[in-house]
Design a protein around this motif. Structure first.
Motif, PDB file in Angstrom:
ATOM      1  N   GLY A 136       0.790  -1.213   0.000  1.00  0.00           N
ATOM      2  CA  GLY A 136       0.000   0.000   0.000  1.00  0.00           C
ATOM      3  C   GLY A 136       0.828   1.271   0.000  1.00  0.00           C
ATOM      4  N   LEU A 137       1.993   1.231  -0.620  1.00  0.00           N
ATOM      5  CA  LEU A 137       2.847   2.415  -0.672  1.00  0.00           C
ATOM      6  C   LEU A 137       2.275   3.442  -1.645  1.00  0.00           C
ATOM      7  N   GLY A 138       2.820   4.646  -1.594  1.00  0.00           N
ATOM      8  CA  GLY A 138       2.304   5.734  -2.409  1.00  0.00           C
ATOM      9  C   GLY A 138       2.255   5.418  -3.895  1.00  0.00           C
ATOM     10  N   GLY A 139       1.419   6.138  -4.627  1.00  0.00           N
ATOM     11  CA  GLY A 139       1.226   5.879  -6.039  1.00  0.00           C
ATOM     12  C   GLY A 139       2.485   6.008  -6.870  1.00  0.00           C
ATOM     13  N   GLN A 140       3.428   6.831  -6.416  1.00  0.00           N
ATOM     14  CA  GLN A 140       4.677   7.022  -7.147  1.00  0.00           C
ATOM     15  C   GLN A 140       5.806   6.137  -6.618  1.00  0.00           C
ATOM     16  N   ALA A 141       5.552   5.390  -5.550  1.00  0.00           N
ATOM     17  CA  ALA A 141       6.627   4.630  -4.891  1.00  0.00           C
ATOM     18  C   ALA A 141       7.297   3.649  -5.844  1.00  0.00           C
ATOM     19  N   HIS A 142       6.492   2.919  -6.615  1.00  0.00           N
ATOM     20  CA  HIS A 142       7.094   1.899  -7.476  1.00  0.00           C
ATOM     21  C   HIS A 142       7.966   2.528  -8.558  1.00  0.00           C
ATOM     22  N   ARG A 143       7.579   3.722  -9.064  1.00  0.00           N
ATOM     23  CA  ARG A 143       8.402   4.386 -10.078  1.00  0.00           C
ATOM     24  C   ARG A 143       9.729   4.841  -9.473  1.00  0.00           C
ATOM     25  N   PHE A 144       9.686   5.278  -8.251  1.00  0.00           N
ATOM     26  CA  PHE A 144      10.890   5.693  -7.538  1.00  0.00           C
ATOM     27  C   PHE A 144      11.838   4.507  -7.334  1.00  0.00           C
ATOM     28  N   VAL A 145      11.281   3.367  -6.937  1.00  0.00           N
ATOM     29  CA  VAL A 145      12.098   2.168  -6.741  1.00  0.00           C
ATOM     30  C   VAL A 145      12.636   1.673  -8.081  1.00  0.00           C
ATOM     31  N   GLN A 146      11.778   1.660  -9.098  1.00  0.00           N
ATOM     32  CA  GLN A 146      12.223   1.231 -10.432  1.00  0.00           C
ATOM     33  C   GLN A 146      13.382   2.084 -10.941  1.00  0.00           C
ATOM     34  N   LEU A 147      13.306   3.398 -10.701  1.00  0.00           N
ATOM     35  CA  LEU A 147      14.371   4.289 -11.152  1.00  0.00           C
ATOM     36  C   LEU A 147      15.677   3.994 -10.421  1.00  0.00           C
ATOM     37  N   ALA A 148      15.585   3.749  -9.104  1.00  0.00           N
ATOM     38  CA  ALA A 148      16.795   3.437  -8.336  1.00  0.00           C
ATOM     39  C   ALA A 148      17.446   2.158  -8.854  1.00  0.00           C
ATOM     40  N   VAL A 149      16.640   1.139  -9.126  1.00  0.00           N
ATOM     41  CA  VAL A 149      17.162  -0.125  -9.634  1.00  0.00           C
ATOM     42  C   VAL A 149      17.779   0.071 -11.015  1.00  0.00           C
TER      43      VAL A 149
END
Length: 354
Positions: A255-268
């Motif tokens: 249930g993380l924020g709507g942008q959380a996955h994009r932030f993680v994807q960018l870091a990876v």
């Protein structure tokens, strides 16, 4: 039955397995778990007879069991059809007639739900379908024991479910020994769980005993880390969209924020721009149980240097390093000869962005 007695194995003077003794009974499903590099795959290879210098050599199978092994990378022959992949060994090893081998192959393709793919080339199949073909290829040799090395690794949830359905059927018929990081699969299929750490058996018992009531601190620590996303990268042309999808699903699960996955994807993505993709890379994404905090751990082999050091990063990757530094609160890199471990803690505020 498989019986190991005081098994040792070393590579280049480094002990990988230490005094392993265990007995696996007929039609028992055993899952072997443990951290990366602890000796799980080596144990399977010793069971399969693929490691000739195990000490002592007296690994016994009572009575002598026929053993098949499904490898993590499928190892299908790309220049052969699915049917030809399955009939090759029966024809040349078991000396079966071609028509009998094809009949047997079709029987097992049907059992894994792929009878309609017999004329396909491996490249035309999904990863999950290729894994099921690899299982069927073992089954045509009529094994009594099937060894599986991370059969669910890098498969999407749908493909993993398809493979698990096949394994649930098989466990009623033959002995299964599966190395896996997927504890959900372990709880679904295992009669027995063996936890290995630093080449030694630390715990051995039922799912309830090992996963719910572990006795050893190493086991407790390992299990607490398993609410994680695991992904293995084996080549430069790995499936990036699949990895991004799994990161998105993982973030959504908490249930993380709507942008959380994009932030993680960018870091990876920025991290993978910097480190070499020439060999196997183990990626683990973890969320702290009590906080909105996420970390990323990566293990790989490379040159004896720190890739995330500003003095070592190439000019073309300097921007990636700067972006990564802006996305993370903590960046740590440990190097032991050619073995690298990178630990990153992502910026907490960005994980909460909507």
């Amino acid at each position: 039955m498989i019986e190991l007695s005081h098994l040792y194995k070393s590579y280049q003077g480094k002990e990988v397995l230490h005094d392993i003794s265990l007995t696996i009974n007929e039609r028992q499903t055993v899952c072997v778990i443990g951290p990366s590099g602890c000796g799980k795959t080596t144990l399977l290879r010793c069971m399969a007879g693929l490691e000739k210098d195990c000490q002592p050599k007296a690994m016994s199978q009572k009575p002598k069991a026929k053993i098949g092994m499904v490898f993590q990378k499928f190892n299908l022959f790309e220049n052969m059809t699915v049917l030809q992949n399955l009939t090759l060994a029966p024809i040349h090893v078991l000396k079966m007639k071609k028509e009998d081998a094809e009949s047997l192959a079709m029987e097992h393709l049907k059992s894994v739900g792929l009878a309609g793919k017999a004329s396909y080339m491996p490249s035309q199949l999904s990863a999950g379908q290729q894994q099921r073909v690899a299982i069927a290829r073992c089954l045509v040799m009529k094994p009594e024991v099937l060894l599986l090395d991370e059969p669910l690794s890098a498969l999407d949830p749908v493909a993993s479910g398809e493979v698990m359905e096949v394994l649930r059927k098989l466990k009623k018929e033959i002995t299964l020994v599966m190395v896996t990081h997927n504890l959900t699969a372990v709880t679904e299929i295992a009669d027995r769980v063996i936890f290995i750490n630093e080449g030694m058996i630390c715990e051995d018992g039922t799912v309830e005993e090992v996963l719910l009531s572990p006795q050893q601190e190493a086991t407790k620590n390992f299990i607490s880390r398993q609410k994680n996303l695991f992904y293995t990268i084996n080549s430069q042309d790995f499936d990036r969209p699949e990895l991004n999808t799994r990161i998105e699903l993982y973030c959504n699960r908490f249930g993380l924020g709507g942008q959380a996955h994009r932030f993680v994807q960018l870091a990876v993505e920025e991290l993978l721009n910097i480190i070499p993709l020439n060999d196997r890379i183990e990626l683990v994404l973890s969320k702290n149980e009590n906080e909105v905090r996420m970390s990323l751990d990566i293990d790989f082999e490379g040159d004896n240097k720190k890739y995330l050091s500003e003095e070592n990063v190439s000019e073309e990757n300097f921007l990636s390093l700067n972006i990564l530094q802006g996305l993370c609160d903590v960046i740590e890199e440990n190097v032991e000869t050619d073995n690298h471990h990178i630990h990153i803690e992502l910026n907490q505020e960005r994980l909460l962005l909507r």
